[in-house]
Scaffold this motif. Structure first.
Motif, PDB file in Angstrom:
ATOM      1  N   ALA A  32      -6.987   1.798  -3.925  1.00  0.00           N
ATOM      2  CA  ALA A  32      -7.250   0.721  -2.963  1.00  0.00           C
ATOM      3  C   ALA A  32      -8.714   0.307  -2.967  1.00  0.00           C
ATOM      4  O   ALA A  32      -9.622   1.142  -2.932  1.00  0.00           O
TER       5      ALA A  32
ATOM      6  N   GLU B 167      -2.878   0.536  -4.114  1.00  0.00           N
ATOM      7  CA  GLU B 167      -2.322  -0.789  -3.910  1.00  0.00           C
ATOM      8  C   GLU B 167      -1.447  -1.161  -5.097  1.00  0.00           C
ATOM      9  O   GLU B 167      -1.864  -0.990  -6.252  1.00  0.00           O
TER      10      GLU B 167
ATOM     11  N   GLU C 272       0.827  -1.197   0.000  1.00  0.00           N
ATOM     12  CA  GLU C 272       0.000   0.000   0.000  1.00  0.00           C
ATOM     13  C   GLU C 272       0.869   1.258   0.000  1.00  0.00           C
ATOM     14  O   GLU C 272       1.857   1.341   0.726  1.00  0.00           O
TER      15      GLU C 272
END
Length: 406
Positions: free
Chosen positions: A319, A310, A301
């Motif tokens: 993400a 991500e 991350e």
């Protein structure tokens, strides 16, 4: 190669192929005081010879790579970092390993205060042993279409109902800006494009739902580039090809030049799309990384602006979604990937990262070629186009250690 170039010393790079006049030719490269020399004038006018000879052992010498769209790398996000000077220093130094000698730090769609904080601090500068040179900022947004926002924060997207005065209000100081990406379908875009061009700022069309006619009109108003072709725009359709169709347009004024960015990272653009773009309009192809802060960092991350992202393999997404948010590829990889997937040949692959971006920016008198009198910013490559060494102003600034004696 000496760690520091000696004043007035003439360097001759021999046993190499140099990228010259759209060909790889077996010629020597001559350098003095940071500039490429004309050997005929050197021999016949000055009756001078090399002080130092460097055997390149059959390698290729090409101009230094130029990346006109890079959002960050090595943990640095140009949009969000509070200490932009330190961030630029880190990225500039890291890019040397990948053959990049000049670049345009890119700021994505942001609130006004970000532009006012950042733009005055990003000064144009030549590269050195400390890092790649800065050609000026690329401002990608906030004047884009929310329907094609990609990973840009929609809360920060704006229009310019009052024309260019709105642009000045949002950006503030424009002195350090080299490029602006905007959506040409926005009302009063013609006025804005014209005013940016008057100030020597290149305009690129992107994050847009524009139809073909709107794209053509924008180019005739002065826009000279399309931002990351195929991405964040309407797909090609046979009844209205939209921005992609501008590449084949016959309605662009004679003498207008057009270029387009292409992310050849194996993720953003399918190999078939690379081949289509290359075969339709080779001379306008400009390789860009669109790299984000996660470039050079491990899987996991990270952050792009205020958004968590991500990284998984070669993909970087917002993400929890499948939305791509920039690339983690390096420009030297993109050059090799373009060559592999299009079979365009080494010359074209190299020119897409050197000559074409320099032409787009209007700096071929200094960068992007090995012409006599230009800056001696160049890379030494093996036959597979892996970077063996990087030079800025004739000084070796990075070395792979794989070829002894350079």
């Amino acid at each position: 190669m000496p760690s520091k170039v000696r004043d007035g010393c003439i360097y001759q790079y021999k046993n190499c192929k140099i990228l010259w006049n759209h060909s790889l030719v077996e010629e020597d490269l001559w350098v003095r005081e940071g500039k490429i020399l004309n050997p005929e004038k050197l021999f016949f006018d000055e009756q001078a010879y090399a002080d130092v000879q460097i055997d390149c052992k059959g390698c290729i010498i090409a101009p230094g790579y130029i990346d006109v769209q890079i959002n960050g790398a090595f943990g640095i996000d140009f949009t969000e970092t509070e200490d932009i000077s330190a961030g630029l220093k880190k990225v500039s130094h890291g890019l040397l390993e990948h053959g990049v000698t000049s670049y345009c730090p890119t700021i994505i769609t942001s609130p006004k205060q970000t532009y006012h904080r950042t733009i005055p601090k990003v000064k144009r500068c030549n590269g050195s042993k400390n890092g790649a040179g800065i050609l000026g900022l690329h401002l990608e947004g906030p004047f884009i279409n929310k329907m094609k926002k990609g990973a840009h924060n929609p809360d920060n997207i704006q229009s310019f109902p009052n024309g260019f005065s709105d642009v000045v209000d949002v950006y503030g100081d424009l002195n350090n800006v080299a490029m602006v990406t905007l959506a040409p379908e926005l009302e009063r875009s013609g006025e804005v494009i014209h005013e940016l061009c008057k100030r020597g700022i290149k305009v690129s069309l992107g994050h847009s739902s524009a139809d073909l006619v709107t794209g053509e009109t924008a180019v005739n108003n002065g826009a000279c580039m399309i931002t990351h072709l195929f991405n964040a725009m309407v797909s090609y359709h046979h009844r209205d090809p939209h921005l992609i169709g501008v590449l084949t347009s016959t309605h662009i004024d004679q003498g207008r030049s057009l270029y387009y960015g292409l992310i050849a990272d194996g993720i953003h653009t399918h190999p078939s799309a690379l081949r289509v773009a290359h075969r339709i309009f080779t001379k306008g192809l400009v390789l860009v990384t669109d790299a984000i802060s996660a470039m050079g960092l491990p899987t996991g991350e990270h952050w792009l602006g205020h958004q968590k992202i991500e990284v998984n393999g070669k993909r970087a997404t917002i993400a929890g979604t499948d939305t791509l948010c920039g690339s983690i590829a390096k420009l030297d990889y993109c050059v090799r990937n373009l060559l592999k997937n299009t079979e365009c040949g080494e010359v074209i692959a190299l020119e897409c990262a050197t000559l074409h971006p320099a032409q787009m920016l209007g700096i071929t008198d200094k960068k992007g070629t090995l012409d006599y009198g230009t800056d001696a910013d160049f890379v030494i490559l093996d036959p597979a186009l892996n970077v063996m060494a990087t030079y800025i102003a004739g000084e070796q600034v990075w070395d792979s250690g794989l070829i002894q004696g350079l």
